[in-house]
Scaffold this motif. Structure first.
Motif, PDB file in Angstrom:
ATOM      1  N   GLU A 255      10.349  -9.020   3.484  1.00 39.65           N
ATOM      2  CA  GLU A 255       9.810  -8.247   4.557  1.00 39.65           C
ATOM      3  C   GLU A 255      10.225  -8.944   6.000  1.00 39.65           C
ATOM      4  O   GLU A 255       9.820 -10.035   6.145  1.00 39.65           O
ATOM      5  CB  GLU A 255       8.232  -8.090   4.664  1.00 39.65           C
ATOM      6  CG  GLU A 255       7.869  -7.144   3.273  1.00 39.65           C
ATOM      7  CD  GLU A 255       6.449  -7.204   3.322  1.00 39.65           C
ATOM      8  OE1 GLU A 255       5.745  -6.158   4.139  1.00 39.65           O
ATOM      9  OE2 GLU A 255       5.710  -7.951   2.366  1.00 39.65           O
ATOM     10  N   ASP A 273       0.725  -4.739   7.956  1.00 31.30           N
ATOM     11  CA  ASP A 273       1.001  -4.305   6.576  1.00 31.30           C
ATOM     12  C   ASP A 273       1.547  -5.156   5.681  1.00 31.30           C
ATOM     13  O   ASP A 273       1.838  -4.576   4.429  1.00 31.30           O
ATOM     14  CB  ASP A 273       1.891  -2.758   6.784  1.00 31.30           C
ATOM     15  CG  ASP A 273       1.075  -1.642   7.587  1.00 31.30           C
ATOM     16  OD1 ASP A 273       0.073  -1.520   7.358  1.00 31.30           O
ATOM     17  OD2 ASP A 273       1.723  -1.011   8.287  1.00 31.30           O
ATOM     18  N   THR A 274       1.918  -6.154   6.014  1.00 28.87           N
ATOM     19  CA  THR A 274       2.461  -7.093   5.053  1.00 28.87           C
ATOM     20  C   THR A 274       1.515  -7.629   4.125  1.00 28.87           C
ATOM     21  O   THR A 274       0.279  -7.764   4.453  1.00 28.87           O
ATOM     22  CB  THR A 274       3.287  -8.306   6.038  1.00 28.87           C
ATOM     23  OG1 THR A 274       4.285  -8.922   5.048  1.00 28.87           O
ATOM     24  CG2 THR A 274       2.399  -9.274   6.570  1.00 28.87           C
ATOM     25  N   ARG A 275       2.339  -8.168   2.938  1.00 26.96           N
ATOM     26  CA  ARG A 275       1.379  -8.913   1.809  1.00 26.96           C
ATOM     27  C   ARG A 275       1.311 -10.171   1.992  1.00 26.96           C
ATOM     28  O   ARG A 275       0.818 -10.828   1.243  1.00 26.96           O
ATOM     29  CB  ARG A 275       1.825  -8.260   0.623  1.00 26.96           C
ATOM     30  CG  ARG A 275       3.403  -8.479   0.212  1.00 26.96           C
ATOM     31  CD  ARG A 275       3.566  -7.590  -0.931  1.00 26.96           C
ATOM     32  NE  ARG A 275       5.048  -7.601  -1.216  1.00 26.96           N
ATOM     33  CZ  ARG A 275       5.494  -7.832  -2.328  1.00 26.96           C
ATOM     34  NH1 ARG A 275       4.864  -8.285  -3.284  1.00 26.96           N
ATOM     35  NH2 ARG A 275       6.891  -7.894  -2.554  1.00 26.96           N
ATOM     36  N   HIS A 276       2.423 -10.604   2.729  1.00 23.84           N
ATOM     37  CA  HIS A 276       2.610 -12.340   2.930  1.00 23.84           C
ATOM     38  C   HIS A 276       1.882 -12.570   4.114  1.00 23.84           C
ATOM     39  O   HIS A 276       1.480 -11.982   4.851  1.00 23.84           O
ATOM     40  CB  HIS A 276       3.938 -12.765   3.006  1.00 23.84           C
ATOM     41  CG  HIS A 276       4.607 -12.166   1.530  1.00 23.84           C
ATOM     42  ND1 HIS A 276       4.174 -12.637   0.418  1.00 23.84           N
ATOM     43  CD2 HIS A 276       5.768 -11.693   1.564  1.00 23.84           C
ATOM     44  CE1 HIS A 276       4.798 -12.128  -0.454  1.00 23.84           C
ATOM     45  NE2 HIS A 276       5.865 -11.533  -0.059  1.00 23.84           N
ATOM     46  N   SER A 277       1.688 -13.990   4.084  1.00 21.22           N
ATOM     47  CA  SER A 277       0.935 -14.668   5.342  1.00 21.22           C
ATOM     48  C   SER A 277       2.165 -15.334   6.393  1.00 21.22           C
ATOM     49  O   SER A 277       1.894 -15.693   7.516  1.00 21.22           O
ATOM     50  CB  SER A 277       0.241 -16.131   4.899  1.00 21.22           C
ATOM     51  OG  SER A 277       0.914 -16.828   4.353  1.00 21.22           O
ATOM     52  N   ASP A 359       2.107 -18.098  -3.332  1.00 12.07           N
ATOM     53  CA  ASP A 359       1.574 -16.933  -4.541  1.00 12.07           C
ATOM     54  C   ASP A 359       2.562 -16.856  -5.510  1.00 12.07           C
ATOM     55  O   ASP A 359       2.300 -16.921  -6.780  1.00 12.07           O
ATOM     56  CB  ASP A 359       1.253 -15.788  -3.758  1.00 12.07           C
ATOM     57  CG  ASP A 359       0.189 -15.570  -2.880  1.00 12.07           C
ATOM     58  OD1 ASP A 359      -0.651 -16.654  -2.980  1.00 12.07           O
ATOM     59  OD2 ASP A 359       0.117 -14.755  -1.993  1.00 12.07           O
TER      60      ASP A 359
END
Length: 376
Positions: A255, A273-277, A359
């Motif tokens: 992303e 909306d991102t799933r990462h930090s 992760d």
């Protein structure tokens, strides 16, 4: 190490100086000039004590550098890459690759204390000789102090616990006896955690008895506990990561966010909306240009978000940790430092192909643990 400045090279190895080094020089210089020397040689001028104390502290810094340089020289002779030498308030650290044999581990470990013992012998011998032959009491006293400090440094470093050199000796011997490098690293790291707790306890006992010098022992103990804990964690990770390439661990596709967007646009259009930090940034030509951490975006005041560009608060590309898809994962993680931590950006040429996050590493470890359970 964070907050260190590159100060040239030593024998071809980059030398970094931590901001605490001037503090080390001031503390040791003050202690030597105001307490030790007046007790050894009374009736000298304050200027003499001050200059002699500063000279002794600087000589101690040189001896610490010699200690770390010995590690670096020995590692390079064993074919191990040395990334840097960093001096800081509690001594020094030499970043290098992982030794390939127990013998290499042993000789790299003992080279530092042996150098400190040699420095101790030279300083003590020179101090005794100078005082006997010329009667130069102040320089002789500084050299005698330097000799005893290096002797203490050598003995302390040989305590059998990582990250001290003695812990590396324990690691080498355990590896040689068992043939298991990962187990050897866990044993040395666990010993380091125990030693750190002991040092913290001793430090507080000294403080409670009225000596503030115990705080120094406590700080050293905390450092040993933290580093030993990190090494124990790395030793636990090693079996799960062995043989894996960066491409096997990375998240792909990545992303991304255009680096010319305002912070508010980045938050609204991408970050929310991102799933990462963290988000990788790309420039006008689609090339990766940096990395922005979402907690950093969250700390930006609301009134600045519509005018500040996201690239202005991001980590520049030159400071990001990158690797190629076919690099071994263990080698990639060994390149990490506190200033260049996860995530790692995986690139092929000028193209961003993936990202390795904490992760991703946790997922690999969990998968390996499940496979281990199934095999039993």
């Amino acid at each position: 190490m964070n907050n260190s400045v590159r100060m040239g090279r030593v024998l071809g190895v980059p030398l970094r100086i931590h901001w605490t080094v001037p503090l080390l020089v001031v503390l040791f210089g003050y202690s030597l000039g105001s307490q030790t020397l007046p007790a050894m040689i009374p009736d000298q001028s304050n200027a003499t004590y001050t200059i002699a104390g500063l000279a002794g502290a600087l000589l101690l810094l040189v001896s610490l550098l010699a200690h770390e340089a010995a590690h670096a020289i020995t590692a390079r002779k064993k074919g191990i890459t040395v990334q840097s030498i960093t001096l800081w308030a509690l001594g020094g650290m030499t970043r290098m690759g992982r030794p390939r044999t127990p013998g290499s581990t042993f000789w790299i470990a003992v080279s530092g204390p042996l150098t400190s013992l040699l420095a101790s012998a030279l300083a003590l011998g020179a101090g005794i000789g100078l005082n006997t032959l010329s009667g130069a009491a102040v320089p002789a006293a500084v050299l005698l102090w330097l000799g005893w400090v290096n002797l203490v440094l050598a003995v302390f470093n040989l305590l059998p616990a990582a990250p001290l050199d003695g812990g590396r000796v324990v690691q080498a011997l355990t590896w040689w006896r068992t043939g298991d490098q990962d187990r050897a690293e866990r044993v040395a790291a666990r010993a380091g955690q125990v030693l750190g707790v002991v040092l913290i306890g001793l430090g507080w006992i000294v403080v409670l008895r009225g000596a503030l010098s115990g705080l120094w022992l406590t700080v050293i103990g905390f450092f040993v506990v933290i580093v030993a804990g990190a090494e124990h964690q790395r030793a636990r990770l090693a079996p799960a990561l062995r043989g894996m390439r960066a491409a096997d661990a990375m998240t792909s596709p990545v992303e991304t966010c255009q680096d010319w967007l305002t912070v508010q646009r980045c938050i609204d259009d991408v970050a929310a909306d991102t799933r990462h930090s963290a988000l990788a940034l790309i420039d006008f030509e689609g090339r990766p240009s940096g990395l922005v951490h979402l907690p950093r975006l969250a700390r930006i005041p609301a009134e600045q978000r519509d005018t500040l560009r996201v690239r202005d608060v991001a980590t520049p590309w030159a400071r990001c940790t990158t690797c190629a898809p076919d690099e071994m994962l263990q080698d990639v993680l060994e390149k990490l430092s506190p200033g260049r931590a996860l995530p790692v950006l995986v690139t092929e040429g000028q193209n961003l192909t993936g990202m390795i996050t904490a992760d991703d590493i946790s997922r690999i470890v969990r998968r390996q643990a499940l496979r281990g359970t199934e095999s039993r």
